[in-house]
Motif scaffolding. Structure first.
Motif, short mmCIF file in Angstrom:
data_model
loop_
_atom_site.label_atom_id
_atom_site.label_comp_id
_atom_site.label_asym_id
_atom_site.label_seq_id
_atom_site.Cartn_x
_atom_site.Cartn_y
_atom_site.Cartn_z
N TRP A 195 0.72 -1.15 -0.01
CA TRP A 195 0.02 0.08 0.09
C TRP A 195 1.01 1.23 0.08
O TRP A 195 0.50 2.23 -0.47
CB TRP A 195 -1.09 -0.02 1.22
CG TRP A 195 -2.02 -1.12 1.22
CD1 TRP A 195 -2.14 -2.05 2.26
CD2 TRP A 195 -2.86 -1.53 0.27
NE1 TRP A 195 -2.99 -3.00 1.76
CE2 TRP A 195 -3.50 -2.73 0.79
CE3 TRP A 195 -3.17 -1.16 -1.16
CZ2 TRP A 195 -4.43 -3.36 0.04
CZ3 TRP A 195 -4.12 -1.64 -1.82
CH2 TRP A 195 -4.65 -2.93 -1.37
N ASP A 196 2.12 1.16 0.44
CA ASP A 196 2.77 2.24 0.48
C ASP A 196 3.19 2.68 -0.98
O ASP A 196 3.38 3.88 -1.30
CB ASP A 196 4.27 2.10 1.29
CG ASP A 196 4.18 2.03 2.72
OD1 ASP A 196 2.94 2.58 3.24
OD2 ASP A 196 4.77 1.15 3.43
N GLU A 197 3.31 1.63 -1.72
CA GLU A 197 3.68 1.89 -3.09
C GLU A 197 2.64 2.34 -3.93
O GLU A 197 2.66 3.46 -4.73
CB GLU A 197 4.19 0.73 -3.93
CG GLU A 197 4.13 0.48 -5.70
CD GLU A 197 4.65 -0.85 -6.22
OE1 GLU A 197 4.21 -0.60 -7.44
OE2 GLU A 197 5.03 -1.60 -5.46
N LEU A 198 1.22 1.97 -3.60
CA LEU A 198 0.15 2.60 -4.21
C LEU A 198 0.22 4.02 -3.72
O LEU A 198 -0.20 4.90 -4.73
CB LEU A 198 -1.02 1.92 -3.53
CG LEU A 198 -2.44 2.49 -3.88
CD1 LEU A 198 -2.66 2.47 -5.67
CD2 LEU A 198 -3.62 1.70 -3.27
N MET A 199 0.33 4.63 -2.47
CA MET A 199 0.13 5.68 -2.05
C MET A 199 1.42 6.58 -3.04
O MET A 199 1.03 7.93 -3.21
CB MET A 199 0.53 6.23 -0.79
CG MET A 199 -0.72 5.52 0.29
SD MET A 199 -2.40 6.33 -0.26
CE MET A 199 -3.21 5.08 -1.33
N GLN A 200 2.50 6.05 -3.02
CA GLN A 200 3.51 6.82 -3.91
C GLN A 200 3.03 7.05 -5.20
O GLN A 200 3.23 8.05 -5.86
CB GLN A 200 4.91 5.93 -3.68
CG GLN A 200 6.04 6.55 -4.58
CD GLN A 200 7.17 5.66 -4.49
OE1 GLN A 200 7.12 4.83 -3.88
NE2 GLN A 200 8.13 6.08 -5.42
N VAL A 201 2.59 6.14 -5.96
CA VAL A 201 1.95 6.30 -7.25
C VAL A 201 1.04 7.29 -7.40
O VAL A 201 1.10 8.07 -8.24
CB VAL A 201 1.48 4.94 -7.92
CG1 VAL A 201 1.03 5.07 -9.41
CG2 VAL A 201 2.65 3.85 -7.93
#
Length: 325
Positions: free
Chosen positions: A276-282
């Motif tokens: 989910w951290d990657e999702l927020m970054q994207v």
């Protein structure tokens, strides 16, 4: 009237009768139409969701569009060309639906280009091989089908009606992608490795397409209460996994999740947790292709300015020539 103006105006307090009629319409699974009274929050939620959906269709032309000139055969080129054209049409349907809510299409485009509105995170990943075209059709359009078929029963009439045709075409796109992968899996070892590599790269971003988990999704509960959407993010994600696993087995590829297994007690598949951290970054603009996607959209919008100006001038000229009714 533009979205900006609507957002700034302070609407008058509704009468209790108007609110009760709206609530009863939703409760009885009937449609809200453009001329019906609706709460300002309902209208704003629809504009945000439909605009994001429309932006996603238009930006979504880019990842596969990059392969039109590099398709391995004339047949594959024609198929890909038709699909990208379909996505453009979907965007136009959805912008038209947003306009029935008082939104202005040019304003929505400006909001996208200026970073004030979003599009789906999935389109910020690169297409590194032609197998990616097939996996996008299988995974991304498959996820779109899970998410969008329930939207055909959305409480807002123009949105629901636009989704009927869109879902029919998305289903065809999903089949096209899967057929391409089946063909490659019957090919050389290099082609099979290409398909597996694409599956490995697109699996987790596809699960993130449904949005954050329910307990971290600020808009889902209200959208479901208004019946704009019918299922939560996690419900749709589970449905996608259960649909995709047997397809992967038939195709002969391995889904890159060591936690993926059938749970007989639940009657569903257990699966791992996306990053989910990657999702927020994207979402915040830090994905592999965010800058590239937006620059191309901005450039296309600027390059097309003369076409919009010419169309406006032509319409004005015709209006002056036509006799008044």
């Amino acid at each position: 009237m533009t979205t900006t103006h609507l957002a700034e105006d302070s609407p008058p307090e509704p009468s209790q009768a108007l609110q009760e009629h709206f609530d009863a319409t939703i409760a009885h699974d009937q449609r809200i139409e453009p001329r019906d009274w609706m709460p300002e929050g309902y209208r704003k939620t629809l504009v945000r969701q439909i605009a994001q959906h429309a932006h996603s269709e238009i930006i979504g032309m880019q990842p596969e569009g990059e392969w039109i000139t590099r398709a391995p055969s004339l047949r594959r080129k024609a198929i890909l060309f038709a699909k990208v054209q379909d996505e453009a049409g979907h965007g136009l349907y959805l912008y038209s639906a947003a306009e029935t809510l008082g939104a202005d299409r040019a304003d929505l485009t400006d909001r996208l280009i200026e970073g004030r509105q979003k599009y789906s995170s999935i389109f910020n990943y690169p297409t590194l091989s032609f197998a990616d075209v097939g996996v996008i059709g299988w995974f991304v359009d498959g996820a779109a089908i899970c998410n969008q078929v329930p939207l055909c029963r959305s409480s807002y009439g123009p949105y629901a009606r636009a989704m009927v045709r869109i879902c029919k075409e998305e289903s065809f796109h999903q089949r096209q992608g899967y057929e391409l992968l089946m063909t490659m899996m019957r090919g050389t070892e290099s082609q099979r490795e290409m398909v597996q590599d694409a599956v490995n790269r697109w699996w987790w971003p596809s699960l993130m397409m449904f949005g954050p988990p329910d307990d971290a999704s600020p808009n889902s509960a209200q959208s479901m209460a208004w019946k704009i959407k019918r299922h939560s993010n996690d419900e749709l994600r589970q449905r996608f996994v259960d649909m995709t696993v047997p397809q992967a087995e038939k195709l002969g590829v391995t889904l890159p999740d060591p936690d993926l297994e059938w749970n007989a007690e639940r009657g569903r598949h257990d699966f791992g947790t996306p990053d989910w951290d990657e999702l927020m970054q994207v979402i915040k603009g830090g994905g592999p292709c965010n800058a590239q996607r937006m620059e191309r959209r901005r450039s296309a919008h600027e390059d097309g300015a003369w076409v919009r100006e010419a169309a406006t001038a032509h319409a004005a000229k015709r209006a002056r020539k036509e006799p008044s009714a």
